[in-house]
Design an enzyme around this catalytic site. Structure first.
Site, PDB file in Angstrom:
ATOM      1  N   GLU A  16      -1.342  44.399  45.493  1.00 28.55           N
ATOM      2  CA  GLU A  16       0.159  44.837  47.026  1.00 28.55           C
ATOM      3  C   GLU A  16       0.710  45.849  46.871  1.00 28.55           C
ATOM      4  O   GLU A  16       0.972  45.732  45.559  1.00 28.55           O
ATOM      5  CB  GLU A  16       0.476  43.101  48.024  1.00 28.55           C
ATOM      6  CG  GLU A  16      -0.994  42.616  48.137  1.00 28.55           C
ATOM      7  CD  GLU A  16      -0.709  42.653  49.317  1.00 28.55           C
ATOM      8  OE1 GLU A  16      -0.199  43.874  49.837  1.00 28.55           O
ATOM      9  OE2 GLU A  16      -1.571  42.501  50.579  1.00 28.55           O
ATOM     10  N   ASN A 147       1.733  41.934  57.966  1.00 29.17           N
ATOM     11  CA  ASN A 147       1.421  43.269  57.468  1.00 29.17           C
ATOM     12  C   ASN A 147       1.748  44.494  57.876  1.00 29.17           C
ATOM     13  O   ASN A 147       3.064  44.778  57.403  1.00 29.17           O
ATOM     14  CB  ASN A 147      -0.033  42.692  56.966  1.00 29.17           C
ATOM     15  CG  ASN A 147      -0.597  42.462  55.844  1.00 29.17           C
ATOM     16  OD1 ASN A 147       0.168  43.003  54.643  1.00 29.17           O
ATOM     17  ND2 ASN A 147      -1.791  41.462  55.583  1.00 29.17           N
ATOM     18  N   ASP A 197      -4.812  45.316  56.517  1.00 35.12           N
ATOM     19  CA  ASP A 197      -3.867  44.594  56.100  1.00 35.12           C
ATOM     20  C   ASP A 197      -2.737  45.710  55.908  1.00 35.12           C
ATOM     21  O   ASP A 197      -2.318  46.263  56.765  1.00 35.12           O
ATOM     22  CB  ASP A 197      -4.494  43.914  54.534  1.00 35.12           C
ATOM     23  CG  ASP A 197      -3.946  43.460  54.112  1.00 35.12           C
ATOM     24  OD1 ASP A 197      -2.463  43.346  53.602  1.00 35.12           O
ATOM     25  OD2 ASP A 197      -4.176  42.772  53.375  1.00 35.12           O
TER      26      ASP A 197
HETATM   27  C1  BGC Z   1      -1.815  38.533  52.006  1.00 39.48           C
HETATM   28  C2  BGC Z   1      -2.460  38.069  51.721  1.00 39.48           C
HETATM   29  C3  BGC Z   1      -3.644  37.704  52.997  1.00 39.48           C
HETATM   30  C4  BGC Z   1      -4.555  38.815  53.298  1.00 39.48           C
HETATM   31  C5  BGC Z   1      -5.607  38.824  54.267  1.00 39.48           C
HETATM   32  C6  BGC Z   1      -2.551  40.096  52.169  1.00 39.48           C
HETATM   33  O1  BGC Z   1      -1.788  41.135  53.032  1.00 39.48           O
HETATM   34  O2  BGC Z   1      -0.827  39.155  51.704  1.00 39.48           O
HETATM   35  O3  BGC Z   1      -2.429  36.718  51.556  1.00 39.48           O
HETATM   36  O4  BGC Z   1      -4.464  36.784  52.692  1.00 39.48           O
HETATM   37  O5  BGC Z   1      -3.255  40.118  53.614  1.00 39.48           O
HETATM   38  O6  BGC Z   1      -4.595  38.869  55.532  1.00 39.48           O
HETATM   39 CA    CA Z   2      -0.443  43.575  52.412  1.00 41.26          CA
END
Ligand code: BGC
Ligand code: CA
Length: 298
Positions: A16, A147, A197
């Site tokens: 990430e 996000n 995301d």
């Molecule tokens: C999060 C995950 C999540 C994913 C899906 C990511 O940014 O860290 O934990 O499952 O987004 O939405």
């Molecule tokens: Ca993310």
């Protein structure tokens, strides 16, 4: 649909928050679940991994040696050479089931980051703004999975993804004060596209959106809500994107193994790796965190 290239093969649980540091030609990213930070030097193609003691959801540079990180225990500075943290503040010390997820600095060097439950089920996430004087403002609440964040070039709009709602929101943004208002859902993705995301905005104000569960990155024009292109990734859980490389014409893409069955992991063995793709319109560097008192050492 274009295809991304494998940039670095690895088995991140939850890769990430990629950040490209142009001065040292280094790509950094976090593995939230393994509590690791990775540093990939594009000069010598070597990776250094630091094992930390916390789930770092996102980070920004402060200076060459220092990161500002957001984790389950709030905001801290991280000294890269010493591998040590210095605590700033935890706005959610009363919410032990939450952790920080995605975050980014705005053009004035304020750090924005949002939270989610470790096992998200309710809208208990919040979005925070950490100013240069270390004051924290809760900017939004009732988020399921906070996000991706991005701002348009003239800093009049802020985009924010709530993955739990499959939706990207648009706010009016006031650069001078950092205030956001008039939240509106800009676009809700079809379930077949996956879940939005991490995001990154290019110099044409168009967004690259990592699609968790969609095996792709979507290139999206927020002015028209048109999907302009799709980049296919041989890993279903695509988590985040950032610009880097020469002229910022490379998009780096992180992925996760988290949430995939052993069958899916067998079918998509590159899950957890980092991918890259050349892009036609240059991206932009990320802003560092700007402490207000420049003479206070961090
Ligand atoms: C999060 C995950 C999540 C994913 C899906 C990511 O940014 O860290 O934990 O499952 O987004 O939405
Ligand atoms: Ca993310």
């Amino acid at each position: 649909m274009r295809e991304a290239n494998l940039f670095y093969q690895m088995e991140a649980e939850l890769g990430e928050g990629p950040v490209f540091h142009a001065e040292t030609n280094t790509l950094l990213w976090t593995d939230i679940l393994k509590k690791q930070l990775h540093f990939y030097s594009l000069d010598d193609n070597e990776v250094k991994t630091i094992q930390t003691d916390r789930h770092i959801g996102a980070f920004s540079f402060v200076d060459e040696q220092t990161l500002l990180v957001a984790a389950e225990n709030g905001f801290s500075f991280f000294d890269i050479r010493q591998e040590s943290f210095r605590f700033i503040a935890d706005p959610e010390s009363e919410l032990p089931g939450n952790r920080f997820n995605d975050g980014k600095c705005d053009a004035k060097g304020r750090f924005w980051a949002g939270t989610m439950e470790f096992a998200p089920s309710s809208p208990n996430g919040n979005l925070y703004r950490l100013d240069g004087n270390q004051q924290i403002t809760k900017a939004a609440s009732t988020i399921i999975i906070s996000n991706g964040l991005a701002w348009n070039q003239d800093n009049t709009k802020m985009y924010h993804v709530d993955s739990g709602r499959n939706t990207i929101y648009e706010y009016k943004f006031e650069l001078e004060s950092g205030a956001i208002q008039d939240r509106k859902p800009l676009y809700t993705f079809e379930e077949s596209d996956g879940t939005p995301d991490g995001i990154a905005i290019d110099s044409n104000d168009c967004l690259y959106i990592a699609m968790w569960g969609g095996s792709k990155v979507i290139y999206f024009n927020p002015a028209t809500c048109e999907i302009m292109d799709e980049i296919s990734i041989p890993a279903p859980h695509v988590t985040s994107v950032t610009f880097g490389g020469r002229d910022f014409r490379t998009l780096f893409i992180t992925t996760a193994r988290d949430g995939l069955s052993s069958e899916e992991l067998h079918q998509f063995p590159l899950s957890g790796s980092v991918f890259s793709v050349d892009i036609p319109v240059a991206g932009l560097p990320l802003y560092p965190y700007l402490p207000e008192e420049r003479n206070v050492s961090v």
